[in-house]
Write a protein that holds these residues in place. Structure first.
Motif, mmCIF file in Angstrom:
data_model
loop_
_atom_site.group_PDB
_atom_site.id
_atom_site.type_symbol
_atom_site.label_atom_id
_atom_site.label_comp_id
_atom_site.label_asym_id
_atom_site.label_seq_id
_atom_site.Cartn_x
_atom_site.Cartn_y
_atom_site.Cartn_z
ATOM 1 N N GLN A 11 51.596 42.334 65.343
ATOM 2 C CA GLN A 11 51.949 41.831 64.158
ATOM 3 C C GLN A 11 50.864 41.793 62.760
ATOM 4 O O GLN A 11 52.105 42.605 61.489
ATOM 5 C CB GLN A 11 52.605 40.257 64.342
ATOM 6 C CG GLN A 11 52.939 39.815 65.006
ATOM 7 C CD GLN A 11 53.120 37.793 65.381
ATOM 8 O OE1 GLN A 11 52.068 37.373 65.469
ATOM 9 N NE2 GLN A 11 54.010 37.539 65.841
ATOM 10 N N ARG A 12 49.463 42.614 63.189
ATOM 11 C CA ARG A 12 48.926 42.547 62.293
ATOM 12 C C ARG A 12 48.980 44.342 61.438
ATOM 13 O O ARG A 12 49.610 44.487 60.492
ATOM 14 C CB ARG A 12 47.287 42.616 63.099
ATOM 15 C CG ARG A 12 46.489 43.444 61.432
ATOM 16 C CD ARG A 12 45.048 42.984 62.114
ATOM 17 N NE ARG A 12 43.822 43.185 60.896
ATOM 18 C CZ ARG A 12 42.611 43.498 61.547
ATOM 19 N NH1 ARG A 12 42.146 43.366 63.190
ATOM 20 N NH2 ARG A 12 42.284 43.981 60.312
ATOM 21 N N LEU A 13 49.645 44.907 62.250
ATOM 22 C CA LEU A 13 49.986 46.155 61.857
ATOM 23 C C LEU A 13 50.943 46.436 61.460
ATOM 24 O O LEU A 13 51.126 47.178 60.574
ATOM 25 C CB LEU A 13 49.754 47.381 63.680
ATOM 26 C CG LEU A 13 49.048 47.396 64.296
ATOM 27 C CD1 LEU A 13 49.002 47.758 65.990
ATOM 28 C CD2 LEU A 13 47.816 48.471 63.601
ATOM 29 N N GLN A 14 52.592 45.620 61.986
ATOM 30 C CA GLN A 14 53.925 45.860 61.163
ATOM 31 C C GLN A 14 53.626 45.422 59.639
ATOM 32 O O GLN A 14 53.861 45.625 58.449
ATOM 33 C CB GLN A 14 54.849 44.721 61.387
ATOM 34 C CG GLN A 14 55.131 45.488 62.669
ATOM 35 C CD GLN A 14 55.604 45.987 63.064
ATOM 36 O OE1 GLN A 14 56.268 46.355 61.784
ATOM 37 N NE2 GLN A 14 56.768 46.901 64.364
ATOM 38 N N ARG A 15 52.400 43.781 59.272
ATOM 39 C CA ARG A 15 52.193 43.693 58.860
ATOM 40 C C ARG A 15 51.740 44.427 57.514
ATOM 41 O O ARG A 15 51.648 44.741 55.896
ATOM 42 C CB ARG A 15 51.371 42.101 57.958
ATOM 43 C CG ARG A 15 51.760 40.882 57.646
ATOM 44 C CD ARG A 15 51.101 39.807 57.700
ATOM 45 N NE ARG A 15 50.104 39.628 58.736
ATOM 46 C CZ ARG A 15 49.769 39.676 59.417
ATOM 47 N NH1 ARG A 15 50.433 38.920 60.513
ATOM 48 N NH2 ARG A 15 48.291 38.973 60.225
ATOM 49 N N ALA A 16 50.625 45.052 57.737
ATOM 50 C CA ALA A 16 49.669 46.215 56.981
ATOM 51 C C ALA A 16 50.313 47.861 56.414
ATOM 52 O O ALA A 16 50.412 47.855 55.185
ATOM 53 C CB ALA A 16 48.977 46.500 58.232
ATOM 54 N N ALA A 17 51.426 48.088 57.828
ATOM 55 C CA ALA A 17 52.484 49.136 57.540
ATOM 56 C C ALA A 17 52.830 48.694 56.414
ATOM 57 O O ALA A 17 54.110 49.521 55.370
ATOM 58 C CB ALA A 17 53.265 49.274 58.732
ATOM 59 N N ILE A 69 42.249 50.285 63.463
ATOM 60 C CA ILE A 69 43.919 50.638 62.723
ATOM 61 C C ILE A 69 44.167 50.512 62.324
ATOM 62 O O ILE A 69 44.792 50.236 60.340
ATOM 63 C CB ILE A 69 44.857 51.328 63.837
ATOM 64 C CG1 ILE A 69 44.280 52.709 64.793
ATOM 65 C CG2 ILE A 69 46.380 51.658 63.016
ATOM 66 C CD1 ILE A 69 45.160 53.340 65.691
ATOM 67 N N ALA A 70 43.707 48.759 62.286
ATOM 68 C CA ALA A 70 44.836 47.869 61.241
ATOM 69 C C ALA A 70 43.600 47.720 60.453
ATOM 70 O O ALA A 70 44.151 47.525 58.575
ATOM 71 C CB ALA A 70 45.264 46.686 61.903
#
Length: 86
Positions: A11-17, A69-70
């Motif tokens: 979810q953090r990666l999706q939000r950051a993306a 990565i996030a």
């Protein structure tokens, strides 16, 4: 590594993306022919694949790789937010 930890990092990666794709759009840097949603999907997919590759090589746990990565994506967001800001 629990399923909750994995889901939280995804979810953090999706939000950051998503935020990164929005910043690129604000600056007129969304690739030609791409929607913001598609750009977000490409960024998120690449980030998740990077985390999976790091975990597969035994370099670190997937959640640690995803967190790193996030953090980099979030740093890029902050940097782009400063562009064209008075």
């Amino acid at each position: 590594m629990t399923i909750q930890q994995v889901m939280a990092q995804r979810q953090r990666l999706q939000r950051a993306a998503g935020l990164l794709a929005l910043e690129y759009d604000r600056l007129g840097r969304t690739p030609d022919g791409w929607s913001i949603a598609h750009h977000q999907e490409v960024i998120a997919t690449e980030a998740i694949e990077q985390a999976e590759n790091m975990a597969a090589t035994g370099a670190m746990l997937w959640t640690h790789a995803a967190s790193m990565i996030a953090e980099k994506l979030e740093e890029n967001i902050t940097g782009l937010q400063k562009v064209n800001t008075p």
